[in-house]
Design a protein around this motif. Structure first.
Motif, PDB file in Angstrom:
ATOM      1  N   VAL A   1       0.842  -1.199   0.000  1.00 51.46           N
ATOM      2  CA  VAL A   1       0.000   0.000   0.000  1.00 51.46           C
ATOM      3  C   VAL A   1       0.881   1.255   0.000  1.00 51.46           C
ATOM      4  N   ILE A   2       1.936   1.260   0.784  1.00 52.23           N
ATOM      5  CA  ILE A   2       2.840   2.416   0.820  1.00 52.23           C
ATOM      6  C   ILE A   2       3.494   2.629  -0.545  1.00 52.23           C
ATOM      7  N   GLU A   3       3.924   1.549  -1.198  1.00 52.80           N
ATOM      8  CA  GLU A   3       4.504   1.670  -2.542  1.00 52.80           C
ATOM      9  C   GLU A   3       3.467   2.170  -3.542  1.00 52.80           C
ATOM     10  N   LEU A   4       2.232   1.732  -3.400  1.00 53.44           N
ATOM     11  CA  LEU A   4       1.153   2.198  -4.263  1.00 53.44           C
ATOM     12  C   LEU A   4       1.007   3.712  -4.164  1.00 53.44           C
ATOM     13  N   ILE A   5       0.995   4.227  -2.946  1.00 61.16           N
ATOM     14  CA  ILE A   5       0.856   5.667  -2.720  1.00 61.16           C
ATOM     15  C   ILE A   5       2.016   6.411  -3.381  1.00 61.16           C
ATOM     16  N   ALA A   6       3.225   5.872  -3.285  1.00 61.24           N
ATOM     17  CA  ALA A   6       4.405   6.510  -3.883  1.00 61.24           C
ATOM     18  C   ALA A   6       4.384   6.444  -5.408  1.00 61.24           C
ATOM     19  N   LEU A   7       3.839   5.371  -5.976  1.00 59.20           N
ATOM     20  CA  LEU A   7       3.866   5.175  -7.419  1.00 59.20           C
ATOM     21  C   LEU A   7       3.127   6.279  -8.173  1.00 59.20           C
ATOM     22  N   HIS A   8       2.082   6.807  -7.601  1.00 51.33           N
ATOM     23  CA  HIS A   8       1.291   7.858  -8.259  1.00 51.33           C
ATOM     24  C   HIS A   8       2.175   8.986  -8.769  1.00 51.33           C
ATOM     25  N   GLY A   9       3.026   9.536  -7.921  1.00 56.45           N
ATOM     26  CA  GLY A   9       3.876  10.656  -8.315  1.00 56.45           C
ATOM     27  C   GLY A   9       4.831  10.303  -9.433  1.00 56.45           C
TER      28      GLY A   9
END
Length: 144
Positions: free
Chosen positions: A11-19
């Motif tokens: 989930v944390i990587e998902l949040i970072a991937l957006h940018g």
């Protein structure tokens, strides 16, 4: 229910991937971050709510050069699962082409789909006032 460590990290990587995707202009890959029917709430910017990946892409393209050149996310807090949904809060910094910067809070709802975790609802809350306005409340009397 507690979220397993491997899911929490995903989930944390998902949040970072957006940018990374947006900054590289890879708008066609936003399905790796969002569900097809994502609700993207920009009411805090006076732009209402966008629904679906095509609406996100179209809005980004319409904004054109006014988009940030860099999206940075930090202070990610993953809450436990409720009804199969994970709530995530994070801070975002947007760096503009002229070097100016803005801050937001992302309030996300994340769900597991066949392809993994995806954001199904994102509310973008602009941060425009220190202490969320707390300092404007009447200050306590000072001692002499």
């Amino acid at each position: 229910m507690a979220l397993a460590l491997e899911d929490r990290l995903a989930v944390i990587e998902l949040i970072a991937l957006h940018g990374h995707l947006v900054d590289e202009g890879e708008l066609g890959r936003c399905g790796e971050v969002f569900t097809p029917d994502v609700v993207y709430d920009l009411a805090g910017f006076g732009q209402g709510r966008l629904t679906g990946l095509a609406a996100l892409r179209d809005a980004a393209l319409a904004l054109g050069a006014a988009n940030p050149v860099a999206h940075h996310v930090t202070n990610v807090v993953v809450e436990d699962v409720t009804d199969g949904r994970v709530r995530v809060r994070s801070k975002g910094l947007g760096i503009m082409a002229d070097g100016s910067c803005g801050s937001v809070t992302y309030e996300d709802v994340v769900v597991r789909v066949d392809a993994g975790w995806r954001i199904c609802h994102r509310k973008v809350v602009p941060r425009r006032e220190p202490l969320n306005g707390l300092y404007r409340e009447e200050a306590p009397a000072r001692r002499p």
